[in-house]
Design an enzyme around this catalytic site. Structure first.
Site, PDB file in Angstrom:
ATOM      1  N   SER A  14      -3.325  -8.490   5.546  1.00  0.00           N
ATOM      2  CA  SER A  14      -2.186  -7.205   5.546  1.00  0.00           C
ATOM      3  C   SER A  14      -3.294  -5.995   5.855  1.00  0.00           C
ATOM      4  O   SER A  14      -4.565  -6.403   4.842  1.00  0.00           O
ATOM      5  CB  SER A  14      -1.450  -6.872   4.190  1.00  0.00           C
ATOM      6  OG  SER A  14      -0.889  -6.042   4.341  1.00  0.00           O
ATOM      7  N   GLY A  15      -3.318  -4.825   6.838  1.00  0.00           N
ATOM      8  CA  GLY A  15      -4.248  -4.521   6.761  1.00  0.00           C
ATOM      9  C   GLY A  15      -5.290  -4.375   7.756  1.00  0.00           C
ATOM     10  O   GLY A  15      -6.210  -3.603   8.035  1.00  0.00           O
ATOM     11  N   THR A  43      -0.882  -5.514  13.892  1.00  0.00           N
ATOM     12  CA  THR A  43       0.365  -4.342  14.601  1.00  0.00           C
ATOM     13  C   THR A  43      -0.587  -3.152  15.608  1.00  0.00           C
ATOM     14  O   THR A  43      -0.066  -3.737  17.163  1.00  0.00           O
ATOM     15  CB  THR A  43       1.128  -4.045  13.388  1.00  0.00           C
ATOM     16  OG1 THR A  43       1.485  -4.433  12.860  1.00  0.00           O
ATOM     17  CG2 THR A  43       2.076  -3.028  14.373  1.00  0.00           C
ATOM     18  N   ASN A  75      -2.255  -1.689   2.888  1.00  0.00           N
ATOM     19  CA  ASN A  75      -1.460  -1.352   4.950  1.00  0.00           C
ATOM     20  C   ASN A  75      -0.878   0.134   4.902  1.00  0.00           C
ATOM     21  O   ASN A  75      -0.142   0.210   3.967  1.00  0.00           O
ATOM     22  CB  ASN A  75      -1.645  -1.868   5.396  1.00  0.00           C
ATOM     23  CG  ASN A  75      -1.175  -2.096   7.272  1.00  0.00           C
ATOM     24  OD1 ASN A  75      -1.741  -0.350   7.169  1.00  0.00           O
ATOM     25  ND2 ASN A  75      -0.719  -2.406   7.406  1.00  0.00           N
ATOM     26  N   SER A 109       2.719  -1.197   7.173  1.00  0.00           N
ATOM     27  CA  SER A 109       1.708  -2.398   6.791  1.00  0.00           C
ATOM     28  C   SER A 109       3.701  -3.199   7.271  1.00  0.00           C
ATOM     29  O   SER A 109       4.847  -2.490   7.043  1.00  0.00           O
ATOM     30  CB  SER A 109       1.755  -3.582   5.990  1.00  0.00           C
ATOM     31  OG  SER A 109       2.234  -4.324   5.629  1.00  0.00           O
ATOM     32  N   SER A 110       3.591  -4.457   8.592  1.00  0.00           N
ATOM     33  CA  SER A 110       5.214  -4.899   8.999  1.00  0.00           C
ATOM     34  C   SER A 110       5.707  -5.564   7.032  1.00  0.00           C
ATOM     35  O   SER A 110       5.346  -6.702   6.938  1.00  0.00           O
ATOM     36  CB  SER A 110       4.431  -5.679  10.090  1.00  0.00           C
ATOM     37  OG  SER A 110       4.287  -5.187  11.030  1.00  0.00           O
ATOM     38  N   GLY A 133       0.851 -10.274   7.665  1.00  0.00           N
ATOM     39  CA  GLY A 133      -0.595 -11.053   7.167  1.00  0.00           C
ATOM     40  C   GLY A 133      -0.928 -11.587   5.209  1.00  0.00           C
ATOM     41  O   GLY A 133       0.279 -11.762   4.472  1.00  0.00           O
ATOM     42  N   GLU A 180      -0.984 -11.770   1.594  1.00  0.00           N
ATOM     43  CA  GLU A 180      -1.060  -9.970   0.836  1.00  0.00           C
ATOM     44  C   GLU A 180      -1.513 -11.123  -0.136  1.00  0.00           C
ATOM     45  O   GLU A 180      -0.729 -12.465  -0.950  1.00  0.00           O
ATOM     46  CB  GLU A 180       0.320 -10.205   0.540  1.00  0.00           C
ATOM     47  CG  GLU A 180       0.251  -9.234   2.362  1.00  0.00           C
ATOM     48  CD  GLU A 180       2.378  -8.466   1.926  1.00  0.00           C
ATOM     49  OE1 GLU A 180       2.011  -7.448   2.752  1.00  0.00           O
ATOM     50  OE2 GLU A 180       2.831  -8.652   1.073  1.00  0.00           O
TER      51      GLU A 180
END
Length: 1036
Positions: free
Chosen positions: A42-43, A47, A92, A95-96, A319, A321
């Site tokens: 994540s981050g 994306t 992030n 973050s998605s 991602g 986490e």
């Protein structure tokens, strides 16, 4: 972007544009589908990478008005989905919080003509609760901070996030790296580009505002402890925005409708239940609206042309986490990353090395960590965490997060990747709460909080927010009143109570049926569509969230496996979200757990390009005179001739069994450049030849025109002469035709008069068919009899098993039909019985015994029915003479080769099983390993699956005596049928579901576990049991 367009992959420094361009040109050259898997923590930038690839295709593809419109919609779909599906987390700022797979469709010319998006597991719980330092979804802040004054007035909102309960839990409504006002303008513009009409936009923003108002709805307890709404200003705004009567909405939030047969009873909520119902409604509204939004975007990008298209898929999914508090959402997200890591291993490290071995290419295997053990821990049927969670959610009785954790400890206590407070040592136990479990993922350890909490957000008069997290009671899903009493002696201007569900509640994600009914009355078109009346109101519990997510991941895996893969691995440079700063330890950790070093070793030692001989020869055959235009021999020989002509060095390529492997990219690029030059020359030669053909065609056309002119003159003269002759012949023909028609008309009149008489008689006979035989119906009844018997003659049943094809007789022939049917059945039975041989009769008797024992009990039984039994599988000549002498006084009834598994260690050993009149012998060459008297045989056990394991249970009281016998036989049904006949032990054969225990020796037991998988195997499991894995049989 321009410098990477049409350039070979390794000619320029590595870049995401190079990968996108190479995937595009490979798709065009080979006319097949591809996908780009973007993965990382994540981050790490997944994306942003997907946006860069999408922008590259938008710029590099040809441009027309129609194509520009499609590309614009694909590009602007990103900010819309980010606004509704992304949020700030600790890792992030963008973050998605959902997974996205997007197919970009290309036509045969390579133009981007359409797209389609699939979304996975939106984190709906974020709508009602955010961890400290995180925000809700971007769209809420964009609407409040950036919305026009008139729009906010229509929606009943104020331009201050602090006024909304769902937005103040995080204490970070304003973030320096996020400009909500500018993002709002981008989203508004994007919605108009995607073809949202003004009505849809108004309804969409109305839903977002209604969620904010719903979060501010506060409940109070009456004298009986039931929830009431005294100040319902916020509820009136929800009612107005959703178009639902306020009284109906209030009843749905404070009462639950219970149906008992034909009666309905309203059961009032407590405050805790009302808060749960309110939050569940907010999550359901937002989650279903997000699904509607994705479908709307898909409709705007859909290409309805029937022409063939190829696609490049982009997978941008959340991602890995690891937060301070990890809940059900992080469990699902990390499970998803485990599956993607497994897919990466399957398609790269594992499959590539297997391909080299299969093709006979010399190869030294590269060792790597296969995370299948972790995926099985989560998703294994009946034993995985998801299965245990679903069982706990669906079972009757009081199921809580603690009982779920106890079940996990019971079933997975010995798993090396699973730890709980109870199962850990003293040192690790200090880092785990009693309601936590820890998984050792491929990326590291993650501790998950299973047990839900009640979060009380308190805002004192001074304006500071205090947060208290109180664990919920193990026996109750809602528990907060006892803790609220602690706060009554302090002065607070605002109290926010948020029930943070645990694994059980989040997995159920239940919305009461009467609330669904309330939402169907909405006048908001989007809400009405999201809660459609066609939605099933079945009383069966809906599929759990974890099961839905598992199924969607399996579907995603099938989609990806059907396409050619490309990979983008995003590495997170630092944890502080700062540009230009690289944390060496963090980067090395990611490189290690992603398996990049192993992948690099495989790539360095392996080959950059491989193709089947037929495809390679088809593309590059113009480069060699010996292979152009057609190669008449074997494709592999043609490729060998071609590469020799091109001057390939021996270390630059290898010839496999079905493919050619090229080691260096430069070799392939040189070949491709030569092919482009050759293609250009071939095009020039074909152009000159075409010009010559055009000249010949022009000369032929001139000659043809001369012939046509002469023919026209001749035709005019001939026509003039023939006209007079035609007139005379026409007059004569008319006279003859008139006379002939008169004759035919008179004959037709006579036929019709006859037909009228016959039809009248037939109708009269039909009307009197039920009466006694008379002159009126005698001919009709005779016709009916004859017609039925003729049809019956052509449609007689062919076998004695055919009970339904006998034609239904008319009433007049009912008795005769029954007699004929009996006679026909006797004839067929007689023929069948006369045709059965003694051997077939014996086979049928044995098959009958097999059916009694195994039918509808063992999975592989249906496949065995058509396989005939034999007298023996080992002839006496193949049995050692010493053995024959030992058992010469007993008559050998049957023998078969088997594999015996040692009782200690389960080592397989090939043996012979010999059945005599009194005992069964297990023989190893010239030695009898074990003798089993039929009188000591307590029973025989087999599993319900398709394996071939047999366990003989033998009565033994002496410790020194051998225990039960575990063997594997490919002819299981034949062996046990013969045994039941010889030993008269039919009732002792048991088909057992699940594990089977057996006696290793007197007082000591062993266990055989059975499961289904993709391939059959037998091995000793880590728990000391014998694990038997069998393939699934196809349904018949």
């Amino acid at each position: 972007m321009d410098i990477y367009m049409g350039v070979n992959f390794f000619e320029l420094p590595p870049h995401i544009y190079a990968l996108a361009d190479n995937a595009y040109h490979t798709m065009m050259a080979e006319a097949n589908n591809h996908f780009i898997l973007i993965s990382g923590e994540s981050g790490a930038g997944k994306t942003e990478a997907s946006k860069k690839i999408l922008q590259y295709y938008a710029v590099s593809c040809p441009s027309t008005t129609l194509l520009d419109s499609v590309r614009d919609r694909m590009l602007v779909s990103n900010p819309v989905l980010e606004a509704f599906g992304n949020a700030k987390t600790l890792k992030n700022d963008n973050s998605s919080r959902f997974g996205k797979y997007m197919d970009i469709q290309f036509d045969i010319q390579g133009d981007a003509v359409g797209g389609h998006i699939l979304s996975y597991l939106l984190e709906k719980s974020r709508v009602v609760h955010q961890n400290h330092g995180e925000r809700n979804f971007h769209i809420f802040y964009q609407l409040v901070e950036g919305g026009e004054e008139d729009l906010l007035h229509q929606l009943g909102l104020e331009s201050n996030c602090q006024h909304y309960s769902y937005l103040v839990q995080d204490e970070c409504a304003n973030v320096t790296s996020i400009n909500d006002k500018n993002d709002w303008k981008t989203v508004r513009n994007a919605l108009s580009v995607i073809d949202f009409d003004e009505s849809d936009i108004q309804h969409l923003f109305g839903i977002i505002a209604s969620v904010l108002h719903l979060g501010n709805v506060q409940f109070e307890a009456d004298s009986k402890g039931y929830a009431t709404l005294n100040k319902n200003t916020e509820l009136r705004w929800v009612s107005t925005l959703l178009g639902i009567n306020v009284q109906v909405l209030q009843e749905g939030l404070t009462y639950r409708k219970i149906e008992a047969k034909t009666d309905e009873v309203l059961s009032p909520f407590t405050v805790d239940h009302a808060i749960y119902a309110r939050n569940a409604l907010a999550k359901a509204i937002y989650g279903r609206t997000f699904t509607w939004l994705v479908n709307k975007i898909n409709d705007s990008m859909e290409n309805k042309e029937p022409s063939r298209k190829t696609v490049i898929g982009l997978l941008d999914i959340y991602g890995f986490e690891v937060f301070y508090v990890n809940s059900f959402e992080q469990f699902c997200i990390n499970y998803c990353n485990e599956k993607l890591q497994q897919l990466f291993i399957q398609l790269t490290l594992k499959s590539e090395q297997e391909e080299y071995e299969a093709e006979g290419i010399g190869w030294e295997p590269v060792q790597f960590f296969n995370n299948k053990i972790i995926c099985d821990l989560v998703e294994e049927k009946h034993r995985g965490i998801i299965s245990v969670l679903d069982e706990e959610c669906l079972r009757p009785g009081e199921a809580t997060d603690f009982t779920f954790l106890e079940k996990l400890e019971e079933k997975m206590g010995s798993h090396p990747h699973f730890i709980t407070h109870k199962l850990s040592d003293k040192k690790i136990r200090k880092t785990l709460d009693r309601g936590d479990f820890r998984l050792l993922h491929y990326a590291g350890e993650v501790t998950y909080g299973v047990v839900g909490k009640v979060s009380h957000g308190l805002r004192p008069n001074g304006g500071i927010t205090l947060l208290l997290n109180v664990p919920t009671c193990p026996t109750s899903r809602f528990h907060c009143h006892s803790h609220m009493s602690l706060l009554t002696h302090h002065s607070f201007s605002h109290v926010v109570v948020c029930v943070i569900p645990g694994f059980i509640d989040k997995n159920n994600d239940m919305l009461y049926r009467n609330i669904k009914y309330v939402m169907r009355q909405s006048k908001n078109a989007i809400v009405r569509e999201c809660f459609a009346s066609t939605e099933s109101d079945s009383r069966r519990r809906p599929e759990t969230v974890a099961s839905q997510f598992k199924s969607s991941l399996l579907g995603l895996t099938d989609i990806l496996m059907s396409k050619e893969p490309w990979y983008v691995r995003c590495l997170k440079s630092n944890e502080s979200k700062q540009p230009g700063r690289f944390d060496d330890v963090l980067v090395r950790h990611q490189v290690k757990y992603l398996g990049l070093m192993e992948h690099l070793r495989v790539r360095r030692a392996g080959f950059a390009y491989r193709r089947r001989y037929e495809l390679f020869l088809q593309r590059y055959k113009p480069l060699c005179p010996a292979t152009w235009p057609h190669w008449r021999g074997v494709a592999a020989e043609g490729v060998e001739v071609l590469v020799q002509h091109l001057g390939y060095l021996p270390d630059e390529y290898k010839m496999g069994r079905t493919k050619i492997f090229i080691r260096h990219p430069r070799t392939l690029f040189a070949t491709e450049d030569a092919f482009e030059v050759c293609k250009h020359k071939l095009g020039k030669g074909m152009k000159a030849k075409r010009n010559q053909e055009i000249l010949f065609i022009c000369i032929e056309i001139s000659i043809l025109l001369m012939y046509i002119t002469a023919s026209r003159i001749q035709a005019q003269y001939k026509g003039y002469r023939q006209k007079g002759e035609f007139r005379r012949q026409k007059e004569a023909a008319t006279k003859i035709e008139t006379c002939w028609r008169g004759v035919q008309a008179r004959k037709e009149k006579e036929r019709r008069q006859w037909a009228v008489k016959v039809i009248k008689k037939f109708i009269k006979g039909y009307m009197t068919r039920g009466e006694a035989k008379t002159t009126d119906n005698s001919e009709y009844l005779a016709f009916v009899r004859q017609n039925y018997l003729n049809r019956l003659k052509d449609n007689l049943p062919k076998t004695v098993l055919d009970k339904i094809s006998w034609l239904t007789p008319p009433p007049v022939l009912t008795e005769a039909s029954a007699i004929l049917r009996q006679l026909h059945m006797r004839v067929m039975v007689t023929r069948y019985v006369r045709g059965i041989t003694a051997q077939q009769k014996a086979q049928l008797q044995l098959k009958g015994i097999t059916s009694v024992i195994f039918k509808d009990k063992k999975d592989s039984y249906p496949q065995s029915v058509s396989q005939p039994f034999v007298d023996t599988r080992i002839s006496e000549q193949d049995i050692n003479m010493k053995i024959l002498q030992i058992i010469r006084h007993e008559r050998i009834k049957y023998s078969v080769p088997v594999v015996k598994y040692d009782r200690n260690g389960f080592k397989p050993r090939p043996r012979q099983l010999i059945l005599t009149q009194t005992a069964a012998y297990v023989v190893d060459e010239a030695k009898i390993k074990q003798k089993v008297q039929y009188t000591t045989l307590k029973g025989v056990s087999v599993s319900t699956l398709s394996d071939s394991i047999i366990i003989f249970h033998i009565a033994s009281e002496d410790v020194k005596q051998k225990g039960d016998l575990v063997i594997q036989c490919d002819h299981l049904f034949e062996v046990l049928t013969k045994l039941s006949v010889v030993a008269n032990k039919q009732s002792a054969i048991n088909v057992v579901q699940g594990s089977i225990s057996f006696q290793i020796q007197a007082g000591k037991e062993g266990i055989v576990d059975f499961s289904s998988g993709q391939e059959s195997m037998v091995y000793k499991d880590k728990n000391g049991h014998l694990m038997v894995v069998s393939t699934r049989t196809k349904a018949r």
